[in-house]
Design a protein around this motif. Structure first.
Motif, short mmCIF file in Angstrom:
data_model
loop_
_atom_site.label_atom_id
_atom_site.label_comp_id
_atom_site.label_asym_id
_atom_site.label_seq_id
_atom_site.Cartn_x
_atom_site.Cartn_y
_atom_site.Cartn_z
N ALA A 134 0.71 -1.17 0.10
CA ALA A 134 0.11 0.16 -0.05
C ALA A 134 1.01 1.07 -0.03
O ALA A 134 1.97 1.33 0.48
CB ALA A 134 -1.04 0.14 1.23
N THR A 135 0.28 2.27 -0.66
CA THR A 135 0.99 3.67 -0.57
C THR A 135 0.21 4.66 -0.33
O THR A 135 -1.04 4.44 -0.30
CB THR A 135 1.77 4.08 -1.99
N THR A 136 0.36 5.99 -0.06
CA THR A 136 -0.45 6.89 0.17
C THR A 136 -1.18 7.51 -1.07
O THR A 136 -2.47 8.08 -0.84
CB THR A 136 0.37 8.07 0.88
N ASP A 137 -0.66 7.06 -2.10
CA ASP A 137 -1.35 7.63 -3.42
C ASP A 137 -2.68 6.76 -3.47
O ASP A 137 -3.59 7.32 -4.32
CB ASP A 137 -0.59 7.13 -4.83
N MET A 138 -2.75 5.78 -2.82
CA MET A 138 -4.13 5.04 -2.92
C MET A 138 -5.21 5.64 -2.05
O MET A 138 -6.25 5.49 -2.16
CB MET A 138 -4.09 3.63 -2.50
N ASN A 139 -4.74 6.43 -1.06
CA ASN A 139 -5.73 7.17 -0.20
C ASN A 139 -5.12 8.46 0.09
O ASN A 139 -4.64 8.45 1.11
CB ASN A 139 -6.01 6.37 0.95
N PRO A 140 -5.04 9.42 -0.48
CA PRO A 140 -4.07 10.76 -0.40
C PRO A 140 -4.83 11.67 0.77
O PRO A 140 -4.06 12.44 1.36
CB PRO A 140 -4.09 11.59 -1.60
N ILE A 141 -5.92 11.63 1.13
CA ILE A 141 -6.56 12.23 1.95
C ILE A 141 -7.34 11.08 3.07
O ILE A 141 -8.31 10.71 2.69
CB ILE A 141 -7.42 13.21 1.42
N LEU A 142 -7.02 11.36 4.17
CA LEU A 142 -7.90 10.57 5.29
C LEU A 142 -8.15 11.48 6.41
O LEU A 142 -7.59 12.47 6.96
CB LEU A 142 -7.16 9.74 5.79
N LEU A 143 -9.60 11.51 6.67
CA LEU A 143 -10.23 12.28 7.55
C LEU A 143 -10.65 11.41 8.90
O LEU A 143 -11.36 10.60 8.89
CB LEU A 143 -11.60 13.05 6.91
N LYS A 144 -9.90 11.87 10.02
CA LYS A 144 -10.31 10.95 11.31
C LYS A 144 -11.32 11.90 12.32
O LYS A 144 -10.51 12.88 12.69
CB LYS A 144 -8.77 10.78 11.78
N PRO A 145 -12.37 11.59 12.27
CA PRO A 145 -13.27 12.57 13.27
C PRO A 145 -12.80 12.47 14.91
O PRO A 145 -12.37 11.30 15.18
CB PRO A 145 -14.42 11.70 13.28
N THR A 146 -12.48 13.70 15.17
CA THR A 146 -11.67 13.65 16.51
C THR A 146 -13.02 14.07 17.59
O THR A 146 -13.40 13.87 18.67
CB THR A 146 -10.78 14.83 16.87
N ARG A 147 -13.76 15.23 17.25
CA ARG A 147 -14.91 15.78 18.05
C ARG A 147 -16.01 16.21 16.98
O ARG A 147 -15.89 16.12 15.79
CB ARG A 147 -14.42 17.21 18.55
N MET A 167 -18.09 17.32 14.23
CA MET A 167 -17.81 18.20 13.29
C MET A 167 -16.43 18.99 12.98
O MET A 167 -16.31 19.92 12.23
CB MET A 167 -18.69 19.63 13.31
N THR A 168 -15.51 18.00 13.65
CA THR A 168 -14.13 18.33 13.54
C THR A 168 -13.37 17.03 13.06
O THR A 168 -13.58 16.03 13.86
CB THR A 168 -13.70 19.11 14.64
N SER A 169 -12.47 17.20 12.41
CA SER A 169 -11.57 15.94 11.96
C SER A 169 -10.11 16.23 11.89
O SER A 169 -9.85 17.53 11.40
CB SER A 169 -12.25 15.42 10.60
N GLN A 170 -9.40 15.37 12.11
CA GLN A 170 -7.75 15.42 11.86
C GLN A 170 -7.81 15.20 10.38
O GLN A 170 -8.17 14.29 9.97
CB GLN A 170 -6.97 14.46 12.69
N VAL A 171 -7.10 15.92 9.54
CA VAL A 171 -6.66 15.70 8.18
C VAL A 171 -5.48 15.38 7.86
O VAL A 171 -4.56 15.87 8.21
CB VAL A 171 -7.19 17.03 7.32
#
Length: 526
Positions: free
Chosen positions: A72-85, A87-91
């Protein structure tokens, strides 16, 4: 240089099975001799996967890369949103944290930048492979989001991808979902939808035939296949939405007492609101005598043989949830009576005495009392640790003097230390895979209590290590007066078999000749 062909799966909604169907197509195309790779431009999930070079992507794309038989490489999923609170996510951008953004700031400030980044990543993949299997997100008919879309129809246009529209018949209203989605698409978007896939079907397909004939006549789009529900697949889920179905299937101890008497070990997984990397429990569920339950309230506690605290994207807030629901009181009473408790990553942090977050990295709670089951404390920092690790494990939880090889990955924000003067053992000795190649120095990870009943670690995938997993489970079995478990197939082999089983199942129920025609034809207008 010629660019790879593409095929894209979009859904009438979230959780219709796009990720699993994409993994199936990846394995089918691999079996048919293509060099194939997965792609999802933007993923929202707290289930992460660490690439061989220590970067973070969505778990689904890591699983799909495994199905392709490629790293796997990051080109396969260049953006990952991880919900923290709320309406807010770590990008996470190309595997590294960018910043925390609320929904409006992400949409207005970052999406224009993201569009370029996504197209560049896709172009690199298309230059290296024969076919790219693209997974969309949610629904392409979200009118309020379409003008800055980077995950569905605009992406299909950039990739010149033919689109299969996937609908979940198990949730009901499948014809309305399909026709409604198509009606809300622009003419050029609708023209990209080459086929319809009805997923998770249960029953006699001949009874569905009149509806399929009506659907094809109404839309002018062929139904490429009706894929029956495939139980006990043994592949990880993308996000926690799938856990609702798992909870319904497992029920409470009283509801299932007569249904699965062969499941002699009962393991409860605490499901908090920001649960992350819950796939750590999957190898336990694959054991033939283990019943795995996801617990959200004190009333569901039952009489577990072990309790697992999985990862969390906001440890302090999820610990507050345990207190508010009465699960903390149940857990502490259980541990005091000698129960077996395991914490992984955020769960390991909760087991300690204090959580310190002076810079509000993860939560506005600057100091939180932990569960106090381990003599540790954790301080959150802005640095995020992501790497694949190898090493060994020993200690009371795993049979005392025996030493077990370990491979997994770490992905966390925070440093955990053992209180000065405490004699708690540390069960794992680790080094990163990159350090191992140069004989780098080992470091210690995790902690256990004097009796070995409570232990924690930062290592995800810890239970994928067959020897360690069976040693821990055999300890639970021995306490119940049960014999050791059978030496079942290695988990990695089970997973490969699951990919092949999934591919065979989907191949039987899709019109593969038509699908390959779509791939050769490309997107365009019918």
């Amino acid at each position: 240089m010629p660019q790879a062909a593409t095929i894209m799966l979009q859904g009438t909604s979230s959780d219709v099975g796009k990720s699993v169907l994409a993994a199936a197509l990846c394995r089918i195309l691999k079996q048919d001799g293509y060099r194939v790779a997965p792609f999802k431009s933007q993923n929202m999930s707290n289930n992460a996967y660490v690439t061989p070079d220590g970067k973070e992507i969505g778990r689904a794309q890591g699983m799909q890369a495994d199905s392709c038989g490629i790293p796997a490489t990051t080109d396969m999923n260049p953006i990952l949103l991880k919900p923290t609170r709320e309406m807010t996510s770590q990008v996470v951008v190309h595997g590294k944290p960018y910043r925390d953004l609320d929904a409006r700031a992400y949409r207005e400030q970052y999406l224009p930048i993201a569009a370029v980044l996504v197209q560049e990543a896709l172009a690199r993949l298309r230059s290296a492979y024969d076919v790219i299997v693209i997974e969309g997100a949610g629904s392409p008919a979200e009118i309020n989001l379409k003008d800055r879309d980077i995950v569905n129809m605009r992406l299909a246009s950039w990739a010149d991808a033919p689109v299969l529209l996937v609908a979940d018949i198990d949730r009901g209203g499948v014809f309305a979902a399909i026709v409604g989605t198509l009606e809300l698409l622009e003419p050029e978007e609708r023209a990209r939808v080459k086929g319809i896939v009805i997923n998770k079907f249960r029953g006699d397909v001949s009874l569905l035939r009149p509806g399929l004939d009506w659907l094809e006549a109404r839309t002018g789009i062929p139904v490429v296949g009706v894929v029956p529900f495939l139980p006990d697949l043994g592949l990880e889920d993308e996000d926690s939405a799938s856990l609702d179905a798992k909870r319904r299937a497992s029920g409470t101890p009283s509801e299932t007492s007569g249904k699965a008497t062969h499941r002699r070990l009962d393991i409860a997984v605490l499901r908090y609101p920001r649960i992350a990397n819950f796939t750590d429990a999957d190898p336990l569920a694959a054991e033939p005598d283990v019943r795995l339950r996801y617990v959200t309230s004190a009333s569901e506690w039952g009489e577990p043989d072990a309790v697992l605290l999985p990862g969390s994207k906001n440890t302090a807030e999820d610990l507050a949830f345990l207190r508010e629901t009465g699960l903390e009181a149940r857990l502490l009473s259980y541990a005091e009576r000698g129960g077996s408790v395991v914490g992984i990553c955020g769960g390991y942090q909760m087991l300690g005495r204090r959580l310190l977050d002076p810079d509000a990295v993860e939560s506005p709670r600057r100091e939180t009392a932990g569960l106090g089951l381990l003599p540790t404390e954790t301080t959150f920092t802005a640095d995020k640790y992501t790497e694949r690790v190898i090493g060994s494990a020993s200690g009371r939880p795993f049979g005392g003097e025996d030493v077990w090889p370990v491979a997994g990955y770490v992905i966390h924000m925070g440093r955990t230390t053992i209180a000065t003067g405490e004699a708690a053992a540390r069960p794992l000795q680790l080094r990163s895979e990159r350090e191992a190649a140069t004989e780098g120095q080992m470091r210690l990870d995790g902690a256990e209590t004097a009796n070995g009943r409570v232990w924690g670690t930062y290592v995800h995938d810890i239970f994928r290590n067959d020897g360690l997993r069976r040693a821990w489970l055999d300890g639970l079995r021995a306490r119940k007066g049960l014999p050791p478990g059978d030496a079942a197939t290695a988990y990695t082999e089970q997973r490969e078999q699951a990919f092949d089983r999934l591919a065979d199942h989907v191949r039987r129920h899709l019109d593969m000749a038509l699908l390959e025609h779509f791939i050769r034809q490309g997107g365009g207008t019918r």
